[in-house]
Scaffold this motif. Structure first.
Motif, PDB file in Angstrom:
ATOM      1  N   ALA A 191      60.517 -23.796 -74.743  1.00  0.00           N
ATOM      2  CA  ALA A 191      61.353 -24.567 -73.825  1.00  0.00           C
ATOM      3  C   ALA A 191      62.715 -23.909 -73.619  1.00  0.00           C
ATOM      4  O   ALA A 191      63.215 -23.828 -72.489  1.00  0.00           O
ATOM      5  N   PHE A 192      63.313 -23.419 -74.698  1.00  0.00           N
ATOM      6  CA  PHE A 192      64.625 -22.777 -74.586  1.00  0.00           C
ATOM      7  C   PHE A 192      64.541 -21.460 -73.809  1.00  0.00           C
ATOM      8  O   PHE A 192      65.420 -21.154 -72.994  1.00  0.00           O
ATOM      9  N   LEU A 193      63.497 -20.680 -74.045  1.00  0.00           N
ATOM     10  CA  LEU A 193      63.350 -19.408 -73.334  1.00  0.00           C
ATOM     11  C   LEU A 193      63.143 -19.631 -71.835  1.00  0.00           C
ATOM     12  O   LEU A 193      63.839 -19.034 -71.005  1.00  0.00           O
ATOM     13  N   ALA A 194      62.192 -20.485 -71.507  1.00  0.00           N
ATOM     14  CA  ALA A 194      61.923 -20.759 -70.097  1.00  0.00           C
ATOM     15  C   ALA A 194      63.106 -21.455 -69.432  1.00  0.00           C
ATOM     16  O   ALA A 194      63.473 -21.137 -68.297  1.00  0.00           O
TER      17      ALA A 194
ATOM     18  N   VAL B 222      73.077 -23.131 -67.903  1.00  0.00           N
ATOM     19  CA  VAL B 222      72.466 -22.872 -69.209  1.00  0.00           C
ATOM     20  C   VAL B 222      72.913 -23.923 -70.219  1.00  0.00           C
ATOM     21  O   VAL B 222      72.113 -24.424 -71.024  1.00  0.00           O
ATOM     22  N   GLY B 223      74.188 -24.275 -70.175  1.00  0.00           N
ATOM     23  CA  GLY B 223      74.697 -25.296 -71.092  1.00  0.00           C
ATOM     24  C   GLY B 223      74.022 -26.643 -70.893  1.00  0.00           C
ATOM     25  O   GLY B 223      73.630 -27.303 -71.873  1.00  0.00           O
ATOM     26  N   TYR B 224      73.873 -27.063 -69.627  1.00  0.00           N
ATOM     27  CA  TYR B 224      73.188 -28.324 -69.346  1.00  0.00           C
ATOM     28  C   TYR B 224      71.757 -28.289 -69.890  1.00  0.00           C
ATOM     29  O   TYR B 224      71.288 -29.251 -70.507  1.00  0.00           O
ATOM     30  N   THR B 225      71.068 -27.174 -69.631  1.00  0.00           N
ATOM     31  CA  THR B 225      69.662 -27.076 -70.013  1.00  0.00           C
ATOM     32  C   THR B 225      69.493 -27.077 -71.523  1.00  0.00           C
ATOM     33  O   THR B 225      68.629 -27.790 -72.066  1.00  0.00           O
TER      34      THR B 225
ATOM     35  N   ALA C 214      66.638 -34.150 -75.741  1.00  0.00           N
ATOM     36  CA  ALA C 214      65.295 -34.669 -75.474  1.00  0.00           C
ATOM     37  C   ALA C 214      64.384 -34.536 -76.681  1.00  0.00           C
ATOM     38  O   ALA C 214      63.486 -35.359 -76.889  1.00  0.00           O
ATOM     39  N   ALA C 215      64.619 -33.485 -77.474  1.00  0.00           N
ATOM     40  CA  ALA C 215      63.808 -33.291 -78.683  1.00  0.00           C
ATOM     41  C   ALA C 215      64.129 -34.333 -79.745  1.00  0.00           C
ATOM     42  O   ALA C 215      63.305 -34.610 -80.622  1.00  0.00           O
ATOM     43  N   LEU C 216      65.314 -34.921 -79.672  1.00  0.00           N
ATOM     44  CA  LEU C 216      65.735 -35.904 -80.666  1.00  0.00           C
ATOM     45  C   LEU C 216      65.557 -37.340 -80.197  1.00  0.00           C
ATOM     46  O   LEU C 216      65.702 -38.278 -80.986  1.00  0.00           O
ATOM     47  N   THR C 217      65.264 -37.523 -78.912  1.00  0.00           N
ATOM     48  CA  THR C 217      65.131 -38.861 -78.345  1.00  0.00           C
ATOM     49  C   THR C 217      63.839 -38.950 -77.537  1.00  0.00           C
ATOM     50  O   THR C 217      63.218 -37.939 -77.226  1.00  0.00           O
ATOM     51  N   PRO C 218      63.445 -40.151 -77.143  1.00  0.00           N
ATOM     52  CA  PRO C 218      62.245 -40.299 -76.297  1.00  0.00           C
ATOM     53  C   PRO C 218      62.524 -40.086 -74.815  1.00  0.00           C
ATOM     54  O   PRO C 218      61.620 -40.223 -73.992  1.00  0.00           O
TER      55      PRO C 218
ATOM     56  N   PHE D  77      68.578 -35.893 -68.878  1.00  0.00           N
ATOM     57  CA  PHE D  77      69.786 -35.367 -69.516  1.00  0.00           C
ATOM     58  C   PHE D  77      70.445 -34.283 -68.657  1.00  0.00           C
ATOM     59  O   PHE D  77      71.678 -34.235 -68.567  1.00  0.00           O
ATOM     60  N   ILE D  78      69.642 -33.422 -68.049  1.00  0.00           N
ATOM     61  CA  ILE D  78      70.225 -32.387 -67.191  1.00  0.00           C
ATOM     62  C   ILE D  78      70.970 -33.025 -66.031  1.00  0.00           C
ATOM     63  O   ILE D  78      72.106 -32.647 -65.707  1.00  0.00           O
ATOM     64  N   THR D  79      70.353 -33.996 -65.397  1.00  0.00           N
ATOM     65  CA  THR D  79      70.987 -34.662 -64.254  1.00  0.00           C
ATOM     66  C   THR D  79      72.243 -35.410 -64.679  1.00  0.00           C
ATOM     67  O   THR D  79      73.273 -35.351 -63.997  1.00  0.00           O
TER      68      THR D  79
END
Length: 295
Positions: free
Chosen positions: A13-16, A226-229, A236-240, A246-248
């Motif tokens: 996810a981080f790479l893409a 990049v910071g937003y992503t 998102a990994a810590l929440t449902p 989150f990006i928006t």
């Protein structure tokens, strides 16, 4: 909390996400200064029709999305020269594509999960192959932008003068929309078709409000994107809650105060100053050389 980075799907996810964030911010800068934000919005919706058609044919939705967005980008570039003509062309093509999308979904008898997932993005579920595909297409888009950068910048700020100096403005417009289409196609798994507009416009619109120089604005837009992503994936990994939300939200939270306070440091002639800074004599020579090579 840092243990989440040991998981392969988080690394993917981080790479893409990083690749998509960079190219979306870069393309988004030109999208904003050229007044093509409506085109970016339309191409993302047109892409859903392509994804639905691909599902109907039993192939990967990304191929249908790419075909429809690229084809529509070429059509918009060829049909719409003036602003009014362009908006009409965009509206006609978008409504036709949406009608086709509805038709494709109605003809499909199964559950079009792959097409619907493109609407909202599935960055936490992408594979290693998806990462490699994103990197490949991002490098392609970066190479095209690097090749067209100076004449594209010139024609973005002053198309009339660029036209008189021999820069192929209309051809550049078509090529740029093709790059936008490719960017949208590779970005949908990050935020989805409905919210790709966020990465294309949010960081660039914020950066333009902060700095004058095109190069500095592009670099700042890339950093913001990049910071937003990154932060969105982490949250998102810590929440449902989904990454796209989150990006928006982050893009809006940063843009709003910048938009309200930018008149204090950004003069009304910022665009003209940026053009004077960017179009040096060397750039003009590069534009003429580029034009000559096309003719």
């Amino acid at each position: 909390m840092l243990d989440i980075f040991t998981y392969a799907f988080i690394q993917n996810a981080f790479l893409a996400g990083t690749c998509v964030a960079i190219i979306a911010a870069l393309v988004g800068y030109f999208l904003v200064v050229r007044g093509l934000t409506f085109a970016g919005h339309a191409l993302s919706h047109i892409g859903f029709a392509g994804a639905a058609g691909a599902v109907l044919l039993g192939i990967d939705p990304i191929f249908g999305l790419l075909a429809f967005t690229v084809g529509s980008g070429i059509g918009i570039g060829l049909l719409g020269k003036e602003l009014r003509e362009r908006d009409v062309a965009i509206g006609v093509i978008m409504t036709l594509a949406l009608a086709l999308g509805i038709l494709f979904l109605s003809l499909y008898k199964g559950y079009a999960e792959r097409a619907y997932s493109i609407l909202f993005g599935t960055i936490l579920g992408i594979s290693q192959f998806d990462v490699q595909t994103n990197i490949l297409f991002c490098l392609l888009c970066l190479a095209l932008i690097a090749l067209l950068f100076r004449p594209l910048l010139f024609s973005s700020f002053d198309p009339e003068v660029a036209q008189t100096r021999g820069v192929p403005v209309r051809l550049l417009g078509v090529l740029f929309l093709i790059i936008v289409a490719i960017t949208i196609s590779i970005s949908v798994k990050v935020v989805g078709i409905l919210l790709i507009f966020t990465l294309l416009v949010g960081p660039a619109a914020t950066a333009i409000r902060i700095v004058h120089s095109p190069v500095k604005a592009i670099l700042l837009a890339c950093l913001l994107s990049v910071g937003y992503t990154w932060l969105a994936i982490f949250l998102a990994a810590l929440t449902p809650w989904p990454v796209s939300f989150f990006i928006t939200a982050l893009a809006f939270i940063v843009y709003l105060p910048v938009r309200l306070l930018s008149p204090l440091w950004l003069g009304k002639h910022g665009r003209e100053d940026a053009l004077e800074e960017s179009l040096t004599s060397d750039e003009h020579a590069a534009e003429m050389q580029f034009s000559g090579s096309l003719h």
